[in-house]
Write an enzyme that holds these catalytic residues in place. Structure first.
Site, mmCIF file in Angstrom:
data_model
loop_
_atom_site.group_PDB
_atom_site.id
_atom_site.type_symbol
_atom_site.label_atom_id
_atom_site.label_comp_id
_atom_site.label_asym_id
_atom_site.label_seq_id
_atom_site.Cartn_x
_atom_site.Cartn_y
_atom_site.Cartn_z
ATOM 1 N N MET A 1 0.856 -1.189 0.000
ATOM 2 C CA MET A 1 0.000 0.000 0.000
ATOM 3 C C MET A 1 0.892 1.239 0.000
ATOM 4 O O MET A 1 1.096 1.897 1.028
ATOM 5 C CB MET A 1 -0.941 -0.027 1.194
ATOM 6 C CG MET A 1 -1.907 -1.210 1.173
ATOM 7 S SD MET A 1 -3.030 -1.227 2.576
ATOM 8 C CE MET A 1 -4.049 0.196 2.222
ATOM 9 N N GLN A 61 9.586 -5.815 -0.209
ATOM 10 C CA GLN A 61 8.990 -6.151 -1.505
ATOM 11 C C GLN A 61 9.679 -5.415 -2.651
ATOM 12 O O GLN A 61 9.915 -4.206 -2.577
ATOM 13 C CB GLN A 61 7.494 -5.801 -1.509
ATOM 14 C CG GLN A 61 6.781 -6.285 -2.762
ATOM 15 C CD GLN A 61 5.310 -5.920 -2.775
ATOM 16 O OE1 GLN A 61 4.946 -4.824 -3.165
ATOM 17 N NE2 GLN A 61 4.460 -6.853 -2.337
ATOM 18 N N CYS A 91 0.389 -4.930 -8.364
ATOM 19 C CA CYS A 91 0.076 -3.502 -8.334
ATOM 20 C C CYS A 91 -0.746 -3.110 -9.559
ATOM 21 O O CYS A 91 -0.332 -3.371 -10.698
ATOM 22 C CB CYS A 91 1.362 -2.686 -8.282
ATOM 23 S SG CYS A 91 1.054 -0.896 -8.244
ATOM 24 N N LYS A 132 3.278 -11.920 -4.489
ATOM 25 C CA LYS A 132 1.881 -11.517 -4.396
ATOM 26 C C LYS A 132 1.352 -11.244 -5.795
ATOM 27 O O LYS A 132 1.989 -10.510 -6.562
ATOM 28 C CB LYS A 132 1.705 -10.276 -3.523
ATOM 29 C CG LYS A 132 0.234 -9.910 -3.316
ATOM 30 C CD LYS A 132 0.054 -8.660 -2.476
ATOM 31 C CE LYS A 132 -1.446 -8.374 -2.301
ATOM 32 N NZ LYS A 132 -1.681 -7.102 -1.579
ATOM 33 N N ASN A 192 -6.186 -12.562 0.207
ATOM 34 C CA ASN A 192 -6.167 -11.122 0.433
ATOM 35 C C ASN A 192 -7.298 -10.480 -0.365
ATOM 36 O O ASN A 192 -7.617 -10.917 -1.456
ATOM 37 C CB ASN A 192 -4.811 -10.549 0.003
ATOM 38 C CG ASN A 192 -4.756 -9.041 0.012
ATOM 39 O OD1 ASN A 192 -4.538 -8.422 -1.023
ATOM 40 N ND2 ASN A 192 -4.955 -8.430 1.161
ATOM 41 N N GLY A 193 -7.889 -9.434 0.221
ATOM 42 C CA GLY A 193 -8.894 -8.655 -0.495
ATOM 43 C C GLY A 193 -10.234 -8.617 0.201
ATOM 44 O O GLY A 193 -10.833 -9.658 0.484
ATOM 45 N N GLU A 194 -10.711 -7.394 0.515
ATOM 46 C CA GLU A 194 -12.038 -7.158 1.095
ATOM 47 C C GLU A 194 -12.233 -7.812 2.462
ATOM 48 O O GLU A 194 -13.345 -8.251 2.793
ATOM 49 C CB GLU A 194 -13.144 -7.605 0.141
ATOM 50 C CG GLU A 194 -13.326 -6.718 -1.068
ATOM 51 C CD GLU A 194 -13.636 -5.260 -0.707
ATOM 52 O OE1 GLU A 194 -14.656 -5.018 -0.046
ATOM 53 O OE2 GLU A 194 -12.849 -4.383 -1.114
ATOM 54 N N GLY A 216 -5.036 -5.495 4.561
ATOM 55 C CA GLY A 216 -4.530 -4.232 4.039
ATOM 56 C C GLY A 216 -5.359 -3.084 4.567
ATOM 57 O O GLY A 216 -5.210 -2.656 5.710
ATOM 58 N N ARG A 217 -6.272 -2.587 3.737
ATOM 59 C CA ARG A 217 -7.091 -1.448 4.134
ATOM 60 C C ARG A 217 -7.939 -1.753 5.364
ATOM 61 O O ARG A 217 -8.214 -0.857 6.174
ATOM 62 C CB ARG A 217 -7.986 -1.023 2.972
ATOM 63 C CG ARG A 217 -7.215 -0.462 1.777
ATOM 64 C CD ARG A 217 -8.139 -0.184 0.601
ATOM 65 N NE ARG A 217 -8.806 -1.399 0.145
ATOM 66 C CZ ARG A 217 -9.949 -1.435 -0.530
ATOM 67 N NH1 ARG A 217 -10.570 -0.302 -0.832
ATOM 68 N NH2 ARG A 217 -10.483 -2.580 -0.908
#
Length: 328
Positions: A1, A61, A91, A132, A192-194, A216-217
């Site tokens: 991020m 990374q 990305c 990733k 990963n995600g949501e 993440g977020r």
């Protein structure tokens, strides 16, 4: 991020707890062998044994498309002692993809394989090399091919962000496609995600089949999320506020004054998803740009006790006079 979950925020979030390890924001490799300072600037944890102050390991990374150059940089990076090296094939940023990096690479599984294999050969055998990826670029038809290429090249772990580049960050995340990938590779996988809530984590594990999750977020919005997923109580605003003050101290020492207010407002913007107090703080500072005013509005008198070393202040002033990049 990139631009958000950097060293100061890693330091803060890992102090909350519940996190097994972190992955740094990407270090872009574009045809040259980077000096050591290029790595330590993005990953200062390299100067403290590859860990945050809370003791959480940090993998560094790399992002790029030239396998030989990535291998050379990975070897130099490995000599600095990270907890591992991660490769970015996910990305979605246009400028990154336009230069052949990130998710763009998922259109060429053979190149993905060469990159991972070259880095794996360049890095000591004991040091983990992970990757990733997203589900794909325009679509997910080559997701399994890319995952198999990464496995065959010798990666130790694969993180899958369950959307394509075209999906961006729009919900939903397609966790069922992570399960499809798990069916064709045997290396450890992370979903990963949501993942914003404990319930999201439960459903992601159920649908994807992955027990390991990357936050993440969701973690930025709710710093206690990792603890809560482990069955803990998360973290109250009253307990988070002193850690935010510590974050502000890190930002004040590393970020040029005119950019500091934006960093705190950026995090508050995420935090207001979880904390009503963050909404009130964000409303109070939204139109402010003076870092002293922003800090006073959020932290009160405690913000005034943060001191910036004189050499750092002089370096900022001299850089502005020369119209050069401000040193970290």
């Amino acid at each position: 991020m990139e631009g958000l979950l950097d060293h100061p925020l890693r330091e803060t979030l890992t102090r909350v707890g519940g996190i097994d390890r972190c992955v740094s924001e990407f270090i872009r490799v574009t045809g040259t062998l980077l000096p050591e300072r290029a790595f330590t600037r993005v990953v200062p944890e390299l100067l403290q044994g590859g860990r945050t102050r809370a003791g959480t390991p940090v993998r560094a990374q790399l992002l790029g498309s030239d396998e030989a150059c990535l291998a050379d940089n990975a070897a130099r990076l490995a000599s600095l002692g990270p907890a591992g090296i991660d490769l970015n094939f996910g990305c979605p940023a246009k400028v990154v993809n336009r230069h052949g990096g990130g998710a763009m690479l998922l259109q060429d599984p053979e190149l993905v394989h060469r990159i991972v294999a070259a880095v794996r050969r360049a890095v000591p055998a004991h040091m983990p090399v992970s990757a990733k990826m997203r589900l794909g670029f325009n679509d997910d038809t080559r997701a399994e091919d890319c995952a198999q290429a990464i496995e065959a090249a010798g990666a130790d772990e694969l993180v899958v962000h369950a959307r394509t580049k075209v999906h961006g960050y729009k919900p939903p995340a397609y966790w069922e496609r992570v399960a499809d990938i798990r069916a064709v590779v045997r290396l450890p996988m992370v979903a990963n995600g949501e993942i914003w809530t404990v319930e999201d984590a439960r459903r992601c594990r159920e649908v994807s089949g992955c027990q390991s999750l990357m936050l993440g977020r969701g973690m930025v919005s709710d710093p206690g999320l990792a603890l809560a997923i482990r069955g803990g109580a998360g973290i109250a605003w009253s307990a988070l506020l002193p850690l935010m003050l510590d974050f502000w101290a890190h930002v004040s020492r590393r970020v040029e004054p005119r950019h500091r207010a934006g960093r705190l407002k950026q995090w508050l913007n995420y935090l207001r998803r979880t904390y009503p107090e963050a909404q009130a703080a964000y409303d109070a500072v939204r139109t402010l740009n003076d870092p002293r005013q922003v800090a006073a509005a959020v932290f009160g008198e405690a913000a005034a006790r943060i001191d910036i070393p004189a050499p750092r202040r002089r370096a900022w002033a001299e850089a502005r006079e020369r119209d050069e990049e401000v040193p970290a």
